[in-house]
Write a protein that holds these residues in place. Structure first.
Motif, mmCIF file in Angstrom:
data_model
loop_
_atom_site.group_PDB
_atom_site.id
_atom_site.type_symbol
_atom_site.label_atom_id
_atom_site.label_comp_id
_atom_site.label_asym_id
_atom_site.label_seq_id
_atom_site.Cartn_x
_atom_site.Cartn_y
_atom_site.Cartn_z
ATOM 1 N N ALA A 1 0.807 -1.219 0.000
ATOM 2 C CA ALA A 1 0.000 0.000 0.000
ATOM 3 C C ALA A 1 0.837 1.265 0.000
ATOM 4 O O ALA A 1 0.288 2.372 -0.017
ATOM 5 N N SER A 2 2.174 1.107 0.009
ATOM 6 C CA SER A 2 3.099 2.247 0.074
ATOM 7 C C SER A 2 2.876 3.079 1.331
ATOM 8 O O SER A 2 3.082 4.296 1.335
ATOM 9 N N LEU A 3 2.458 2.417 2.418
ATOM 10 C CA LEU A 3 2.166 3.120 3.661
ATOM 11 C C LEU A 3 3.249 2.924 4.727
ATOM 12 O O LEU A 3 3.099 3.377 5.855
ATOM 13 N N ALA A 4 4.345 2.268 4.358
ATOM 14 C CA ALA A 4 5.430 2.077 5.321
ATOM 15 C C ALA A 4 5.971 3.406 5.860
ATOM 16 O O ALA A 4 6.264 3.512 7.058
ATOM 17 N N PRO A 5 6.098 4.449 5.030
ATOM 18 C CA PRO A 5 6.567 5.732 5.573
ATOM 19 C C PRO A 5 5.634 6.300 6.639
ATOM 20 O O PRO A 5 6.093 6.896 7.622
ATOM 21 N N PHE A 6 4.326 6.111 6.452
ATOM 22 C CA PHE A 6 3.375 6.582 7.459
ATOM 23 C C PHE A 6 3.576 5.813 8.762
ATOM 24 O O PHE A 6 3.594 6.407 9.851
#
Length: 311
Positions: free
Chosen positions: A35-40
């Motif tokens: 989901a490309s949410l690792a930075p969050f």
């Protein structure tokens, strides 16, 4: 072409908002990478909850958090979020009217090479028939960011489907965005293309190619599947000789069905639906599958020329 996916646009938008809004919570089902949410998760660990591969729990926990005043964004592959947890979406989110935005990542045939177990070709129809559940398929990173910004302002359920691949830019940072209003990218009397999601850039290419060949073709970006922009559909159908709907979805219950209902009640304009067929699909990447079933720009051009030649 931009290298920013719609998934990353969602993460960037939520991170910017979470910087000053502690009520924002992101939940995932072992999908922060996809989901490309690792930075969050790294930047706001206290506002991120990992549920593991348990989509039903993902939705119920998200609904519970929303009932406590949180603005929840729940991300999971669309193929599983729209099926495995459908009962929880129906009862805990839609019926209960909780402030949960469901993010269906890698929607449609994004996982093309993995076959039909990973396709989500029923999600538009399934989600749209739930009461008060809004359904959105943004086309590019700019529209995706605008959509998430708007959804952060209200407290209604929503389902947002995004693709896995990088989508060509359709808009720009200063785009004119209105929630639940279709993007009118072109107007034309010979035909109008109505499409959504990652197929919109193909529509842009098709419209430009047809213009070179002397056809006046309209193009609607119907990112809002529910509530659908009925006025935009009616106006486009009244102006054009034929309506072509193109969708990364089953033939049944999606954009084509919705548009056909609207047009049939208002005019005699012919509606042609290009969608993925019933039955087993070929395997391959999304571009290969789109081309094979006529969902890309070449397929749109061919469909319109055929419809015009048949009268």
């Amino acid at each position: 072409m931009s290298h920013i996916t719609n998934r990353q646009a969602i993460c960037d938008t939520l991170m910017e908002a979470a910087n000053h809004d502690r009520s924002i919570v992101v939940t995932c089902s072992d999908s922060r990478g996809s989901a490309s949410l690792a930075p969050f998760a790294q930047a706001y660990p206290e506002q991120f909850i990992e549920l593991g591969i348990a989509e039903q729990n993902l939705v119920s926990v998200s609904a519970g958090l929303a009932s406590c005043g949180k603005k929840v964004f729940a991300a999971s592959p669309a193929s599983f979020l729209s099926t495995r947890s459908y009962e929880q979406v129906k009862v805990d989110v839609a019926y209960s009217g909780t402030n949960v935005t469901l993010i269906g990542i890698s929607g449609g045939i994004s996982y093309g090479a993995l076959g039909m177990t990973h396709h989500s070709l029923q999600d538009i129809a399934a989600m749209a028939c739930l009461p008060d559940m809004r359904v959105y398929l943004p086309s590019d990173r700019f529209q995706t960011a605008c959509l998430i910004q708007e959804l952060l302002k209200d407290e209604k359920p929503a389902y947002v489907r995004v693709s896995r691949s990088v989508t060509e830019d359709v808009y720009g940072e200063a785009m004119d965005f209105t929630l639940n209003r279709a993007g009118v990218l072109a107007e034309g009397k010979d035909a109008v293309i109505i499409t959504c999601g990652e197929l919109v850039p193909y529509g842009v290419k098709a419209q430009k190619e047809l213009k070179k060949q002397g056809y006046e073709v309209g193009l609607l970006d119907m990112y809002c599947l529910k509530p659908i922009d009925e006025d935009a559909v009616r106006q486009a159908a009244r102006q054009a000789d034929v309506v072509i709907t193109v969708e990364e979805h089953s033939l049944f219950g999606g954009l084509g069905s919705m548009v056909a209902q609207i047009v049939a009640a208002d005019s005699q304009t012919k509606v042609i639906n290009i969608a993925l067929p019933d039955g087993h699909l070929i395997s391959g990447n999304n571009h290969e599958i789109f081309h094979h079933y006529g969902l890309d720009d070449e397929g749109m051009v061919a469909a319109i020329k055929k419809a015009r030649s048949e009268g």
